[in-house]
Design an enzyme around this catalytic site. Structure first.
Site, PDB file in Angstrom:
ATOM      1  N   GLU A  51       0.824  -1.208   0.000  1.00  0.00           N
ATOM      2  CA  GLU A  51       0.000   0.000   0.000  1.00  0.00           C
ATOM      3  C   GLU A  51       0.860   1.262   0.000  1.00  0.00           C
ATOM      4  OE1 GLU A  51      -3.042   0.326  -0.670  1.00  0.00           O
ATOM      5  OE2 GLU A  51      -3.580  -1.781  -0.625  1.00  0.00           O
ATOM      6  N   TYR A 134      -5.186   7.069   4.561  1.00  0.00           N
ATOM      7  CA  TYR A 134      -5.324   6.083   3.484  1.00  0.00           C
ATOM      8  C   TYR A 134      -4.630   4.762   3.840  1.00  0.00           C
ATOM      9  CZ  TYR A 134      -4.410   3.452  -0.673  1.00  0.00           C
ATOM     10  OH  TYR A 134      -4.298   2.400  -1.551  1.00  0.00           O
ATOM     11  N   ASP A 152      -8.922   6.466  -2.221  1.00  0.00           N
ATOM     12  CA  ASP A 152      -7.776   6.933  -3.014  1.00  0.00           C
ATOM     13  C   ASP A 152      -8.321   7.625  -4.266  1.00  0.00           C
ATOM     14  OD1 ASP A 152      -8.663   4.906  -4.638  1.00  0.00           O
ATOM     15  OD2 ASP A 152      -6.735   3.859  -4.761  1.00  0.00           O
TER      16      ASP A 152
END
Ligand code: SF4
Length: 379
Positions: A51, A134, A152
């Site tokens: 990520e 996020y 996102d």
């Protein structure tokens, strides 16, 4: 024609639609998802690394980096105990180097304060260097099945079209409404799959230009599609064009070696090595700027011998035109002003150090220059 929905109205008026949206989306994802290495693991560390790499970077670029990084730094402990230079070397070319520095620092915090185990609580995870909303939401939902919505760029685009969100996707004040909407839609029984399905839909179907609405699993519920307004969403604020800077850089030769300098560890390209140089002033020639910058940064007097190459490179918020010169050391002892370290290295040792992409762009020309010069000396 249906009216645009705010998340609040959506909650009040369309619960059955939400359920069928979740089912359609997850069904589509299960059958159509790309086979990606971080989707084959439950290891929270691996999911965290993926990520972090995927922030601001496309999947196809990340794939080789992810594989090598996980092989090289197989655990949080191994990452924490590695030298930052090795981590930056593994990240070299991926850009946004603060991500690598933060990942390395965060691994140290996890090792020292959480016994090497990635925390599974928002408050603790969010405190780690580089872990914003996020990353926290992605890791907690995908690795720990916790109900946090991920937002996102891909998800924002899907939501903007699905719900006709008027707020511009590229303005920080709009994040609240997108999070609210994503939270409303989130399938709480399987948040990891739902979040990945939303991201995958944005990446593969609801793409910026010419989305594949015919093949979209949530077409029936999509307000932009039903109102024939797909091309009008997402809304975006116009940005002024990125400024352009002229840079002069020198490869300084001394006794068969070249000088490289280390940038301080924070800020743009922090912790990377480079050739000395800097901005060309108004009314200054590139050669003059090269000599001046090297003197100011390193205290060395050099002579410019030849122009090697002009490099164009784009960063997120600005672009550079970089003139690279081959120089010869004349006099002086290195005293650094700006850089935090320096080395005189043989050219074939360049690969031992992490350099920015803009420097890599002129390495082939530099190698050729040195080879030709050696040939000329022999003949
Ligand atoms: Fe995007 Fe089209 Fe699907 Fe709407 S129908 S979510 S615009 S791909």
């Amino acid at each position: 024609m249906r009216e645009p929905l705010t998340p609040l109205l959506l909650a009040e008026s369309s619960m059955p639609d939400i359920q069928s949206l979740r089912e359609s989306l997850i069904g589509w994802y299960i059958s159509n998802q790309r086979d990606l290495p971080w989707r084959r693991t439950n290891n929270p560390y691996h999911i965290w690394v993926s990520e972090v790499m995927l922030q601001q970077t496309q999947v196809k670029t990340v794939l080789p980096y992810y594989k090598l990084f996980i092989e090289r730094f197989a655990s949080i402990k191994q990452l924490a105990q590695s030298d930052l230079q090795d981590v930056l070397k593994a990240w070299e070319g991926l850009g946004y180097y603060a991500r690598a520095r933060n990942l390395h620092r965060a691994a140290g915090v996890v090792l020292n304060h959480h016994r090497g185990i990635l925390p599974d609580r928002w408050e603790e995870l969010r405190k780690l260097p580089g872990v914003g909303d996020y990353i926290a939401a992605a890791v907690l939902s995908i690795a720990f099945n916790k109900p946090y919505p991920v937002v996102d760029g891909n998800v924002k685009r899907v939501l903007a079209r699905l719900l006709l969100v008027e707020e511009p996707v590229n303005h920080s004040t709009s994040i609240g409404i997108f999070k609210e909407a994503a939270d409303m839609l989130l399938f709480r029984q399987d948040p990891g799959t739902f979040n990945q399905a939303m991201m995958e839909l944005g990446a593969m179907v609801c793409v910026p230009q010419r989305p594949d609405c015919k093949g979209c699993p949530i077409q029936e519920m999509c307000l932009a599609y039903n109102n024939q307004q797909v091309a009008d969403y997402p809304k975006k604020l116009k940005r002024s064009p990125a400024p352009q800077f002229k840079i002069a850089v020198g490869v300084v030769f001394k006794n068969g070696k070249v000088l490289i300098t280390l940038r301080k560890s924070e800020g743009l390209l922090g912790g990377l090595w480079e050739f000395p140089g800097g901005k060309i002033r108004n009314n200054e020639k590139a050669e003059e700027a090269c000599i001046r910058e090297i003197r100011e940064e390193t205290n060395l007097i050099v002579r410019v011998d030849s122009h090697l190459e002009r490099i164009k490179h784009a960063y997120t918020h600005f672009k550079i035109n970089m003139d690279v010169f081959c120089c010869t050391y004349i006099s002086g002892r290195v005293k650094l002003n700006g850089p935090v370290d320096h080395r005189w290295i043989e050219l074939d040792k360049l690969d031992d150090y992490p350099f920015p992409k803009a420097n890599h762009k002129f390495f082939p020309a530099l190698t050729k220059f040195v080879r030709n010069r050696a040939k000329a000396k022999k003949s």
